[in-house]
Design an enzyme around this catalytic site. Sequence first.
Site, short mmCIF file in Angstrom:
data_model
loop_
_atom_site.label_atom_id
_atom_site.label_comp_id
_atom_site.label_asym_id
_atom_site.label_seq_id
_atom_site.Cartn_x
_atom_site.Cartn_y
_atom_site.Cartn_z
N HIS A 83 48.17 17.02 17.31
CA HIS A 83 49.17 15.95 17.45
C HIS A 83 49.03 15.33 18.82
O HIS A 83 48.91 16.03 19.82
CB HIS A 83 50.60 16.50 17.28
CG HIS A 83 51.65 15.45 17.49
ND1 HIS A 83 52.01 14.58 16.49
CD2 HIS A 83 52.37 15.09 18.58
CE1 HIS A 83 52.92 13.74 16.95
NE2 HIS A 83 53.15 14.03 18.22
N ASP A 162 65.01 14.99 10.92
CA ASP A 162 64.36 14.28 12.03
C ASP A 162 64.32 12.78 11.77
O ASP A 162 64.49 11.98 12.68
CB ASP A 162 62.94 14.79 12.27
CG ASP A 162 62.30 14.04 13.44
OD1 ASP A 162 62.81 14.20 14.57
OD2 ASP A 162 61.36 13.27 13.23
N ARG A 169 68.56 8.34 17.66
CA ARG A 169 68.19 8.40 19.09
C ARG A 169 67.67 7.05 19.56
O ARG A 169 67.92 6.62 20.69
CB ARG A 169 67.12 9.48 19.31
CG ARG A 169 67.69 10.90 19.23
CD ARG A 169 66.57 11.92 19.10
NE ARG A 169 65.62 11.83 20.18
CZ ARG A 169 64.32 12.17 20.07
NH1 ARG A 169 63.85 12.63 18.93
NH2 ARG A 169 63.53 12.04 21.10
N SER A 184 61.57 17.42 17.73
CA SER A 184 61.24 16.41 16.72
C SER A 184 59.77 16.54 16.30
O SER A 184 59.45 16.59 15.10
CB SER A 184 61.52 15.02 17.32
OG SER A 184 60.92 13.99 16.57
N LYS A 188 58.22 18.60 12.59
CA LYS A 188 57.39 17.89 11.61
C LYS A 188 56.03 18.56 11.45
O LYS A 188 55.50 18.67 10.35
CB LYS A 188 57.21 16.43 12.04
CG LYS A 188 58.41 15.56 11.68
CD LYS A 188 58.24 14.14 12.15
CE LYS A 188 58.36 14.06 13.66
NZ LYS A 188 58.55 12.71 14.19
N1 URA Z 1 57.46 11.35 18.51
C1 URA Z 1 58.24 12.02 17.65
O1 URA Z 1 57.85 12.33 16.56
N2 URA Z 1 59.48 12.36 18.06
C2 URA Z 1 59.94 12.05 19.28
O2 URA Z 1 61.05 12.39 19.57
C3 URA Z 1 59.10 11.33 20.16
C4 URA Z 1 57.85 11.00 19.74
#
Ligand code: URA
Length: 428
Positions: A83, A162, A169, A184, A188
Amino acid sequence: VKSDVELIADKRNGQILGEADIRRFVGEYAQGGVPDYQMAAMAMAIYFQGMTPAELGPWTDAMLHSGIVIDLSHIAALKVDKHSTGGVGDKISLPLAPLVAACGVPVPMISGRGLGHTGGTLDKLESIPGFRTDLSVARYRELVETLGLALIGQTAQVCPADKRLYALRDVTATVESIPLIASSIMSKKLAEGIDALVLDVKVGSGAFMKTVDQARELARTMVDIGQNMGKQTTALLTDMNQPLGAMIGNALEVKESIDILRNEGPKDVRQLTLALAESMLALGGVDPGLAVERLASGAGLEKFREIIEAQGGDPRVCDDPSRLPTAAERVPVVATRSGFISGMDTCGIGMAGVLLGAGRTRKDGVIDPAVGIEMAVRLGDVVEVGQPLAWVHHNNQGIETAGQRLTQAIRIEDTAPIVGPLIIERIG
Ligand code: URA
């Protein structure tokens, strides 16, 4: 049992929340039981007070279990994903995922779309004619099993908490909180069915995190979450003070990724692809030396061809990139003075791409896969007045403003800059 208001007050006052309270609060938010306004207040309290590792574990776990956690345990090999926290010209997932899969480590990859000045893997893949990223979870599992690779988008079943919280947010000025970003991202990724994860945490003028200290804290926080959940996690802090490679824009980045898989392409993209591949192979229990070998042999490119075909795309783009969408015009942006390329506002360069249509200014916006920017200079280069700094690939949208943004974003001065390394630090 504490009420929602008491929990928000506790966090506001700097107290540490209990595990059961956190699980209930996040769980009920996911079900619609806790309203957005209370979660917004909680997010702001977390923004100011932070979270301890003992709080962040259950918080992330509750987010993770707000939806399905994909089970890939029927595949014996260790499954590893990467990621990136996002940058400009960061197309690394495109060459990396097939390369690692070609080395025998399955890569279950669920990616996102472009956000703000950063590009998204899904948008890039969809510039390949016919390529589909909206596959079912069943097809995703099948592809990881048979090809060792699947490149799909977020589904509604994965981490719905999320999805809701991120949108909240975004409109309550609570994105830039390390515990909220870390939970977050990790919730995922942990839902994908991985055994291990490599994080590429970007630092600099084109990244969320502007300083090495901030990036290190985010990386450490995510590595700790992963390790505490029994998934081996490592991170690289990497430089984002200039775009990665030359190409910015969807089809342009696919083309550059194919160059890398042909064992060509820009040095920095190659270096980072190999560094991340080696980290992923190490976690997957495979000799990291295979990465260079399978890149040179063309096995990575062959795997890319296979996955393009399996996901409905035209695999002939691998041999003939002119089959990708191409912009009508290609015009230079030139240096207004002579000197050293001394600095770049990388975010501004990304925004110039968005103005051309390569990215979105609103969530449901339509992008133009063909347009973008081809950088002609790197930090530290010497340029003469009138020399091209970049080439703009455009379809007659936003060219004026994009050109101005680019001119402002690429600084030219009399003294040479100090250019740091691409790979700054390894964590975990
Ligand atoms: N990418 C995400 O998936 N979540 C965040 O909070 C910031 C960047």
